[in-house]
Motif scaffolding. Structure first.
Motif, PDB file in Angstrom:
ATOM      1  N   VAL A 237       3.459  -1.773  -5.278  1.00 28.47           N
ATOM      2  CA  VAL A 237       2.132  -1.187  -5.463  1.00 28.47           C
ATOM      3  C   VAL A 237       1.233  -1.652  -4.329  1.00 28.47           C
ATOM      4  N   GLU A 238       0.452  -0.722  -3.775  1.00 32.83           N
ATOM      5  CA  GLU A 238      -0.536  -1.062  -2.753  1.00 32.83           C
ATOM      6  C   GLU A 238      -1.930  -0.680  -3.248  1.00 32.83           C
ATOM      7  N   ILE A 239      -2.898  -1.531  -2.956  1.00 33.04           N
ATOM      8  CA  ILE A 239      -4.302  -1.203  -3.224  1.00 33.04           C
ATOM      9  C   ILE A 239      -5.082  -1.476  -1.944  1.00 33.04           C
ATOM     10  N   THR A 240      -5.745  -0.457  -1.425  1.00 29.89           N
ATOM     11  CA  THR A 240      -6.534  -0.575  -0.201  1.00 29.89           C
ATOM     12  C   THR A 240      -7.986  -0.266  -0.498  1.00 29.89           C
ATOM     13  N   ALA A 241      -8.881  -1.119  -0.039  1.00 33.34           N
ATOM     14  CA  ALA A 241     -10.321  -0.872  -0.120  1.00 33.34           C
ATOM     15  C   ALA A 241     -10.886  -1.076   1.281  1.00 33.34           C
ATOM     16  N   ALA A 242     -10.944  -0.007   2.050  1.00 30.50           N
ATOM     17  CA  ALA A 242     -11.316  -0.087   3.459  1.00 30.50           C
ATOM     18  C   ALA A 242     -12.672   0.559   3.700  1.00 30.50           C
ATOM     19  N   ALA A 259     -14.789 -10.946   2.867  1.00 32.38           N
ATOM     20  CA  ALA A 259     -14.087  -9.862   2.172  1.00 32.38           C
ATOM     21  C   ALA A 259     -13.445 -10.310   0.867  1.00 32.38           C
ATOM     22  N   LEU A 260     -12.932 -11.545   0.826  1.00 33.72           N
ATOM     23  CA  LEU A 260     -12.235 -12.005  -0.376  1.00 33.72           C
ATOM     24  C   LEU A 260     -13.193 -12.111  -1.559  1.00 33.72           C
ATOM     25  N   ARG A 261     -14.364 -12.692  -1.321  1.00 40.28           N
ATOM     26  CA  ARG A 261     -15.361 -12.809  -2.391  1.00 40.28           C
ATOM     27  C   ARG A 261     -16.040 -11.470  -2.676  1.00 40.28           C
ATOM     28  N   ASP A 262     -16.370 -10.728  -1.621  1.00 41.33           N
ATOM     29  CA  ASP A 262     -17.210  -9.548  -1.760  1.00 41.33           C
ATOM     30  C   ASP A 262     -16.490  -8.378  -2.404  1.00 41.33           C
ATOM     31  N   VAL A 263     -15.179  -8.244  -2.170  1.00 39.89           N
ATOM     32  CA  VAL A 263     -14.459  -7.058  -2.624  1.00 39.89           C
ATOM     33  C   VAL A 263     -13.223  -7.397  -3.462  1.00 39.89           C
ATOM     34  N   VAL A 264     -12.402  -8.341  -3.002  1.00 39.13           N
ATOM     35  CA  VAL A 264     -11.118  -8.570  -3.663  1.00 39.13           C
ATOM     36  C   VAL A 264     -11.293  -9.181  -5.045  1.00 39.13           C
ATOM     37  N   GLN A 265     -12.128 -10.214  -5.162  1.00 40.54           N
ATOM     38  CA  GLN A 265     -12.259 -10.929  -6.433  1.00 40.54           C
ATOM     39  C   GLN A 265     -12.760 -10.028  -7.558  1.00 40.54           C
ATOM     40  N   ASN A 266     -13.508  -8.995  -7.239  1.00 47.40           N
ATOM     41  CA  ASN A 266     -14.079  -8.142  -8.274  1.00 47.40           C
ATOM     42  C   ASN A 266     -13.506  -6.729  -8.235  1.00 47.40           C
ATOM     43  N   HIS A 267     -13.897  -5.924  -7.231  1.00 53.07           N
ATOM     44  CA  HIS A 267     -13.465  -4.521  -7.205  1.00 53.07           C
ATOM     45  C   HIS A 267     -11.950  -4.376  -7.257  1.00 53.07           C
ATOM     46  N   GLU A 338     -14.184 -14.170   6.983  1.00 52.07           N
ATOM     47  CA  GLU A 338     -13.222 -13.072   7.116  1.00 52.07           C
ATOM     48  C   GLU A 338     -13.876 -11.740   6.761  1.00 52.07           C
ATOM     49  N   THR A 339     -13.632 -10.739   7.598  1.00 55.33           N
ATOM     50  CA  THR A 339     -14.057  -9.373   7.294  1.00 55.33           C
ATOM     51  C   THR A 339     -12.870  -8.544   6.811  1.00 55.33           C
ATOM     52  N   TYR A 340     -11.696  -9.184   6.745  1.00 60.69           N
ATOM     53  CA  TYR A 340     -10.470  -8.526   6.270  1.00 60.69           C
ATOM     54  C   TYR A 340      -9.674  -9.552   5.479  1.00 60.69           C
ATOM     55  N   ALA A 341      -9.128  -9.112   4.358  1.00 63.66           N
ATOM     56  CA  ALA A 341      -8.272  -9.992   3.554  1.00 63.66           C
ATOM     57  C   ALA A 341      -7.133  -9.170   2.973  1.00 63.66           C
ATOM     58  N   ALA A 353       7.770  -7.985 -13.556  1.00 65.99           N
ATOM     59  CA  ALA A 353       8.501  -9.070 -12.887  1.00 65.99           C
ATOM     60  C   ALA A 353       9.297  -8.531 -11.696  1.00 65.99           C
ATOM     61  N   GLY A 354       9.056  -9.126 -10.532  1.00 59.39           N
ATOM     62  CA  GLY A 354       9.780  -8.752  -9.322  1.00 59.39           C
ATOM     63  C   GLY A 354       9.160  -7.632  -8.516  1.00 59.39           C
ATOM     64  N   VAL A 355       8.070  -7.037  -9.008  1.00 55.10           N
ATOM     65  CA  VAL A 355       7.398  -5.956  -8.275  1.00 55.10           C
ATOM     66  C   VAL A 355       6.238  -6.542  -7.471  1.00 55.10           C
ATOM     67  N   PRO A 356       6.281  -6.476  -6.147  1.00 51.05           N
ATOM     68  CA  PRO A 356       5.162  -7.021  -5.365  1.00 51.05           C
ATOM     69  C   PRO A 356       3.961  -6.077  -5.365  1.00 51.05           C
ATOM     70  N   PHE A 357       2.775  -6.667  -5.466  1.00 51.92           N
ATOM     71  CA  PHE A 357       1.510  -5.944  -5.316  1.00 51.92           C
ATOM     72  C   PHE A 357       0.893  -6.384  -3.995  1.00 51.92           C
ATOM     73  N   TYR A 358       0.610  -5.437  -3.130  1.00 51.87           N
ATOM     74  CA  TYR A 358      -0.022  -5.727  -1.844  1.00 51.87           C
ATOM     75  C   TYR A 358      -1.449  -5.186  -1.890  1.00 51.87           C
ATOM     76  N   ILE A 359      -2.416  -6.042  -1.632  1.00 51.70           N
ATOM     77  CA  ILE A 359      -3.801  -5.591  -1.658  1.00 51.70           C
ATOM     78  C   ILE A 359      -4.479  -5.964  -0.351  1.00 51.70           C
ATOM     79  N   ARG A 360      -5.379  -5.105   0.102  1.00 50.78           N
ATOM     80  CA  ARG A 360      -6.110  -5.363   1.339  1.00 50.78           C
ATOM     81  C   ARG A 360      -7.504  -4.763   1.244  1.00 50.78           C
ATOM     82  N   ALA A 361      -8.446  -5.426   1.896  1.00 50.20           N
ATOM     83  CA  ALA A 361      -9.829  -4.964   1.922  1.00 50.20           C
ATOM     84  C   ALA A 361     -10.435  -5.403   3.240  1.00 50.20           C
TER      85      ALA A 361
END
Length: 516
Positions: A237-242, A259-267, A338-341, A353-361
């Motif tokens: 699974v991928e989640i992108t917030a660009a 970016a980690l505090r502003d977008v990843v931790q919540n949105h 960071e402006t990217y995480a 179990a065993g499914v990677p989740f990749y997230i980026r913002a």
């Protein structure tokens, strides 16, 4: 080769669904009302609810801020409704609505100001019949949250009036809700000393978006998807917030956020929970929240090696020269913010179990897009070839892509036979567009959340347990990054998809980010 598209047929016109009940008469009190959020989002959203017939006629709005704006506040809000809400200035309902918009100037630490505010609200109750119901909206800088909450308690504005049976008091708190686990717990404690948890609505405007709410409908109302929504069929699974823009003059704020505090931790964590949660027993707030918290608590501690941070540098975007983050106004010239995480994480439960989740913002990326991509596993044995004669390695996986913004919609990618004598496979896309099926909307996402808060429905709001669960995941990463500064910042040019290390993280797993 471009992937052919098959568009979903537009549905018949759909009327806006009315809620089971209208909110009670009330006063919406907005602290920090001189800020941009009130004019661009909150007042247009309230007026959209008025247009739709979803508000009681006894509704009032009081803006609270430090500047003396008594003469200009209501006209300024009218301008915001027209410009930001797509409203005709001659619309008949607009003038009566603005007549119920008032302003109260005070400092947030001024006892006399709160006493005056209390008197003003009581007078509005008598004049407009708002029956003592209060919705306090904290749209201020985070450092004022605790002071305002404490002052409301001190002046006994946190509880319903005893002489008004059935009345209610609620408060909406904007993000960021803390800047790490310790501060979030302290703020939660400060708030709960004054307001009961069922009075507190921690808002994340992403949850007001129709496309986010539709994740639950897509999963739980369609039997063809939920049956394969697990580790047996999903590869990753991928989640992108660009965002394509930079920090837009918010240097002091962004220097303390990133970016980690502003977008990843919540949105992003909210989006992840909707994708990964188990079916709730009902759509009641407590049931939905419980399943979301289970997801966050099932995420294993994220190793520093599974994280990537970046910062944009100067570049040319659309023919224009743009500055790097360190050259932005009021940003430290050697900033480590960071402006990217990007993160790689796993959810340790039977479904995932065993499914990677990749997230980026990130900021200053190639385009503005928020999207969730579900990539399914290949069939166990491929008996077909692609157009170039390749077998399994050439045939693309099935993908469900949910576009949150812009161009909201859902895409399903599947394989189809190429015309001709050979049994060759080519990917095609089946697209559903919200705008084409249901018409364009001027709603900004706050409409649903404001309405729910007035109705007392907390389903789409964060509970303290959820806030602390997500901070428990993110805080160790922040601490590790603080101890280990990066020497090669900036490490991606503005207008690109982030630092090379982000691509390398997926490449190590034999995968790559979906091209958006």
């Amino acid at each position: 080769m471009a992937i052919p598209e098959v568009k979903a047929a537009p549905a018949a016109p759909v009327k806006t669904q009315k809620p089971e009940r209208k909110p009670d008469p009330c006063i919406v009190v907005i602290f920090g009302a001189s800020g941009d959020l009130t004019k661009r989002k909150l007042l247009p959203a309230l007026y959209h609810l008025e247009q739709a017939g979803l508000l009681p006629k006894e509704i009032s709005v009081v803006g609270v801020a430090r500047r003396p704006l008594e003469a200009t506040f209501a006209p300024d809000m009218k301008e915001g409704i027209i410009a930001g809400g797509g409203v005709d200035e001659k619309e008949a309902a607009l003038a009566p609505f603005i007549e119920h918009v008032q302003y109260h100037a005070m400092n947030f630490d001024d006892d006399a100001g709160y006493a005056g505010l209390n008197e003003l609200l009581s007078s509005i109750d008598k004049k407009n019949g708002t029956k003592g119901n209060r919705l306090f909206y904290l749209a201020t800088a985070p450092e004022y949250f605790a002071d305002i909450i404490n002052a409301l308690g001190k002046h006994e504005m946190n509880k319903p009036a005893k002489d008004k049976p059935g009345s209610w008091v609620r408060t909406i708190v904007e993000k960021p809700f803390g800047h790490d686990l310790e501060s979030a717990r302290k703020l939660n404690d400060d708030v709960n000393k004054v307001f009961d948890e069922d009075q507190v609505f921690r808002i994340d405007h992403y949850l007001g978006k129709e496309t986010v709410q539709n994740i639950l409908v897509f999963r739980f109302a369609n039997g063809i998807f939920e049956n394969v929504w697990n580790r047996n069929y999903i590869d990753h699974v991928e989640i992108t917030a660009a965002e394509s823009i930079g920090i837009e003059g918010r240097g002091p704020f962004y220097e303390t956020a990133g970016a980690l505090r502003d977008v990843v931790q919540n949105h992003v964590m909210e989006l992840l929970s909707f994708v990964a949660m188990e079916p709730p027993v009902s759509f009641e707030a407590s049931a939905v929240r419980a399943e979301k918290v289970k997801v966050w608590k099932s995420i294993q501690p994220i190793h520093p090696a599974d994280t990537v941070r970046g910062q944009y540098g100067p570049s040319t975007v659309d023919g224009k020269q743009v500055v790097g983050y360190r050259q932005e106004d009021r940003v430290h010239p050697r900033s480590q913010t960071e402006t990217y995480a990007a993160l790689r994480l796993e959810i340790e439960n039977w479904r995932w179990a065993g499914v990677p989740f990749y997230i980026r913002a990130g900021k200053r990326m190639a385009k503005r897009v928020t999207e969730i991509t579900i990539t399914f596993k290949q069939p166990p044995l491929s008996i077909f070839k692609d157009a170039e004669g390749k077998g399994a390695e050439g045939i693309r996986s099935n993908v469900v892509s949910m576009r949150i913004q812009p161009d909201e919609g859902i895409t399903l990618r599947f394989g189809a036979k190429l015309p001709g004598p050979n049994m060759s496979i080519s990917p095609v896309n089946m697209n559903f567009s919200y705008a084409e099926s249901f018409g364009a909307s001027s709603a900004n996402g706050y409409e649903r959340l404001l309405l729910d808060a007035m109705l007392g429905d907390a389903t789409l709001f964060a509970h303290r347990d959820g806030v602390e669960a997500t901070w428990a995941l993110i805080t160790p990463i922040l601490e590790d990054w603080a101890k280990n500064p990066i020497k090669d910042l900036p490490n991606y040019p503005a207008g690109t998809w982030g630092p090379p290390a982000s691509d390398a993280m997926l490449k190590a797993d034999g995968r790559k980010w979906r091209k958006l």
